[in-house]
Scaffold this motif. Structure first.
Motif, short mmCIF file in Angstrom:
data_model
loop_
_atom_site.label_atom_id
_atom_site.label_comp_id
_atom_site.label_asym_id
_atom_site.label_seq_id
_atom_site.Cartn_x
_atom_site.Cartn_y
_atom_site.Cartn_z
N HIS A 177 83.43 28.29 35.38
CA HIS A 177 82.38 28.79 36.26
C HIS A 177 81.13 29.06 35.44
N TYR A 178 80.03 29.24 36.10
CA TYR A 178 78.77 29.57 35.43
C TYR A 178 78.88 30.97 34.86
N LYS A 179 78.09 31.26 33.84
CA LYS A 179 78.14 32.60 33.25
C LYS A 179 77.94 33.64 34.34
N PHE A 180 78.76 34.70 34.30
CA PHE A 180 78.80 35.66 35.39
C PHE A 180 79.23 37.01 34.84
N ASN A 181 78.45 38.05 35.18
CA ASN A 181 78.77 39.41 34.74
C ASN A 181 79.54 40.12 35.84
N ASP A 182 80.83 40.26 35.66
CA ASP A 182 81.68 40.87 36.68
C ASP A 182 81.30 42.32 36.97
N GLU A 183 80.68 42.99 36.01
CA GLU A 183 80.36 44.41 36.17
C GLU A 183 78.97 44.66 36.74
N VAL A 197 86.50 42.29 52.29
CA VAL A 197 85.53 41.23 52.61
C VAL A 197 84.53 41.08 51.47
N TRP A 198 84.04 42.21 50.96
CA TRP A 198 83.14 42.17 49.80
C TRP A 198 83.79 41.42 48.64
N ASP A 199 85.04 41.78 48.31
CA ASP A 199 85.73 41.15 47.18
C ASP A 199 85.90 39.65 47.39
N LEU A 200 86.25 39.25 48.62
CA LEU A 200 86.38 37.83 48.96
C LEU A 200 85.08 37.10 48.67
N CYS A 201 83.99 37.67 49.14
CA CYS A 201 82.68 37.02 49.01
C CYS A 201 82.20 37.01 47.56
N LYS A 202 82.43 38.10 46.85
CA LYS A 202 81.99 38.15 45.45
C LYS A 202 82.72 37.10 44.63
N HIS A 203 84.02 36.99 44.83
CA HIS A 203 84.77 35.98 44.08
C HIS A 203 84.30 34.58 44.44
N THR A 204 83.94 34.37 45.69
CA THR A 204 83.43 33.07 46.13
C THR A 204 82.20 32.67 45.33
N ILE A 205 81.28 33.62 45.18
CA ILE A 205 80.04 33.35 44.44
C ILE A 205 80.34 32.98 42.99
N LYS A 206 81.24 33.71 42.39
CA LYS A 206 81.60 33.43 40.99
C LYS A 206 82.28 32.07 40.86
N ALA A 207 83.29 31.82 41.68
CA ALA A 207 84.10 30.62 41.52
C ALA A 207 83.35 29.35 41.89
N THR A 208 82.47 29.42 42.89
CA THR A 208 81.75 28.21 43.33
C THR A 208 80.53 27.90 42.47
N SER A 209 80.33 28.66 41.40
CA SER A 209 79.19 28.40 40.51
C SER A 209 79.51 27.32 39.48
N PHE A 210 80.70 26.70 39.59
CA PHE A 210 81.21 25.76 38.60
C PHE A 210 80.28 24.59 38.32
N ALA A 211 79.39 24.24 39.27
CA ALA A 211 78.55 23.05 39.11
C ALA A 211 77.20 23.34 38.46
#
Length: 629
Positions: A177-183, A197-211
């Motif tokens: 994934h693209y560089k991402f600050n979890d904190e 729902v927040w956690d679902l969406c946050k993980h989506t943003i992190k994981a879909t940054s792969f490109a």
């Protein structure tokens, strides 16, 4: 990433070291405008991690089920303490059919793949070689660095015919994934569904940054403006990395997509980039392009625009940036009842349009057009173009007036779908609410109508439904929609069916070719930050912040909001008397204002009583507010 043709693509596959050089040569040599593009992603921009299993279950002799906990884009790596001179079957997937069984025919674009390894070589990391998907690796799709190999989204793994003892085998989910600050960004509240729902969406943003670009999910891996806009806002809610947004925005200068509303997102994306970063260079570079993307050339005499206009000809399409002057630019409103090129049909003819009647003069399109005129006036002001400020302001006011004269049914107090239509849909009313088009005298009737329609829109449309509700202080109803658990048209449904990323649609039955990794389904992430907590940049680059919370229905909430100036940390709770209490910490170099619901509240700000004020000034450091209802 780009429209790369046969021989060029083969050349690019020759070596990792040459990949980016050739990609840059192609990019910078093909189009004059692309010489101005933000630099393409480098391998150093990405993160690769080896994730250990959360659970390993033996389901039969030599047959194991592995759950890595969350879906990511990547592959599997194995390392055994001994050789296995027989084949090993490896299955990867996003979806289960039973508790410990991967769905081998998941449908739509939900991913599954089976690979057979001829043997296992001991004491060696073995990367499971995946087969590339034809659609998301064809010309036009975003190209990944060669070092990634072929990757796919998956959460689960099955091993079959494993003859090595499991305790002598290490297995990892190798993710990218693209560089991402979890904190950097955080949210919690008294509502456990909202937190999920927040956690679902946050993980989506992190994981879909792969490109390294905002893409539409794994089916195509192509950027689309509407997807990217929601992705952009949600990314801003959880991290202060702005390079993906800026790179994607510039990508659209040369690669516009066909829906009129998607084109009308371009100005919106560039505007948000400036407000969050304070960097004006992209507005300066592309100001003239943005003017064309407003589609104002399609105006008729009264100021409204239409994709049916004779002015939408080949010459104008070329000016818009289309390489093919025959591109069929048309209105979309929301997903249609089916798509001929994919062969799927929705469960109902209404699709996600709530029965919208597609007229030549379209209420949704002209609502977007009004908002473009409003934003262009703001942008012109930031660029010091005084004549253009007046020009776009006058256009915005004219369009607003005509929409409310010609596309509004005063007898019912609601908007119709377009000129000549008597049908009123959710979409025809939620977009005017979202863009502040509704006169005060009719907000009540419009809101009442909107609330009768429920979530009769797609996950994309939900962004604007929620925006509109918060615009008119309907936060209680908005919270109900976000935390709905009884309907399949909900984010909770995405969680319940087993996805760890937002779906492309509420459920597969609403869009049978859907995928399980679509960032345009993350509206709650940015809505919680920008509208529920109300944290937005008041001035470009967050020199000043505005905080206008609408936290009705919550007993407490904590949030961290990343900005280019630093992190804003805020806490909220209801006291024993039911009065709101806030603690808000602003970083150095940032001042702010706190907007009260009205000026009648008795307020203490840092232990000093404040009377008859609706706007309270916040300073660097900690600000304590106690509001007596």
């Amino acid at each position: 990433m780009f429209f790369i043709f046969g021989s060029m693509k083969k050349i690019m596959m020759l070596s990792n070291s040459k990949f980016y050089v050739l990609q840059v040569l192609f990019l910078f040599g093909s189009f004059s405008m692309q010489s101005q593009l933000t630099k393409v992603p480098q391998e150093s921009d990405f993160v690769s991690k080896m994730m250990s299993p959360r659970q390993i279950i033996e389901v039969g002799k030599g047959h194991y089920f592995i759950d890595f906990g969350k879906a990511y884009f990547g592959t599997v790596v194995l390392c055994s303490q001994r050789d296995q001179n027989d084949s090993l079957i490896v299955r990867l997937g996003e979806k289960l059919t039973a508790t410990h069984e991967i769905d081998r025919n998941p449908g739509g674009t939900i991913r599954y793949q089976e690979v057979q390894l001829d043997q296992i070589t001991g004491h060696q990391n073995m990367v499971v070689p995946l087969k590339a998907d034809k659609r998301n690796t064809k010309p036009g799709a975003i190209i990944l660095p060669d070092s990634f190999g072929v990757i796919m989204p998956f959460r689960y793994c099955e091993l079959e015919n494993l003859q090595v003892p499991m305790e002598e085998l290490e297995i990892w989910q190798k993710v990218y994934h693209y560089k991402f600050n979890d904190e950097a960004g955080m949210f919690s509240s008294s509502d456990t569904v909202l937190n999920a729902v927040w956690d679902l969406c946050k993980h989506t943003i992190k994981a879909t940054s792969f490109a390294g670009y905002y893409v539409d999910g794994d089916r195509e891996r192509i950027p689309y403006e509407a997807d990217a806009y929601i992705n952009q806002l949600s990314h801003y809610a959880v991290d202060s990395v702005y390079s993906i947004a800026r790179r994607t925005n510039e990508y659209f200068i040369q690669h516009p997509t066909w829906p009129t509303e998607w084109l009308l997102h371009t100005v919106m994306m560039f505007y948000q980039d400036y407000m969050y970063t304070g960097n004006i260079d992209l507005l300066e570079k592309y100001y003239d392009v943005l003017k064309v993307r407003t589609l104002m050339d399609l105006e008729r005499e009264d100021g409204l625009i239409s994709s049916k206009s004779d002015k939408l000809n080949g010459v104008f399409k070329t000016q818009l940036g289309f390489k093919n002057a025959r591109t069929n630019v048309r209105d979309i409103v929301d997903w249609p009842a089916g798509q001929k090129d994919t062969g799927w049909k929705l469960a109902t003819e209404a699709g996600e349009r709530d029965g919208y009647e597609m007229m030549a003069i379209n209420t949704v399109v002209n609502s977007f057009y009004y908002y473009n005129m409003y934003l262009m006036s703001e942008i012109a002001g930031y660029l010091g173009k005084k004549d253009d400020v007046k020009f776009f302001h006058q256009k915005a006011e004219k369009v607003k007036k005509v929409i409310n004269e010609k596309l509004f049914d005063k007898s019912r107090g609601i908007y119709v779908d377009g000129e000549g239509s008597t049908h009123a849909s959710l979409h025809a009313n939620m977009f005017p609410l979202a863009f502040n088009l509704v006169p005060d005298s009719y907000k009540k009737t419009v809101v009442e109508f909107v609330k009768t329609r429920g979530m009769a829109c797609s996950v994309y449309g939900a962004q604007y439904l929620l925006e509109g509700l918060f615009n008119v202080n309907e936060s209680g109803y908005a919270l109900q929609l976000i935390t709905e658990t009884e309907s399949d048209r909900s984010w909770w449904n995405m969680i319940q069916i087993g996805s760890t990323m937002a779906l492309e649609a509420w459920d597969m039955k609403y869009k049978p070719n859907s995928d399980w990794n679509h960032a345009w389904g993350t509206a709650p992430l940015n809505i919680i930050t920008r509208r529920m907590w109300g944290v937005t940049p008041k001035t470009p680059g967050f020199a000043d912040v505005q905080i206008k919370p609408q936290l009705d229905g919550l007993e407490f909430s904590d949030i961290k909001v990343p900005t280019i100036k630093g992190v804003i940390v805020a806490k909220y709770k209801l006291t024993k008397d039911g009065d709101p209490f806030y603690e808000i910490k602003l970083p150095q170099g940032m001042n702010g204002e706190f907007i009260l619901p009205n000026s009648k509240n008795k307020v203490q700000l840092n232990n000093r009583v404040v009377k008859n004020k609706k706007i309270l000034k916040l300073a660097n450091g900690v600000n304590i507010l106690q509001i007596q209802q």
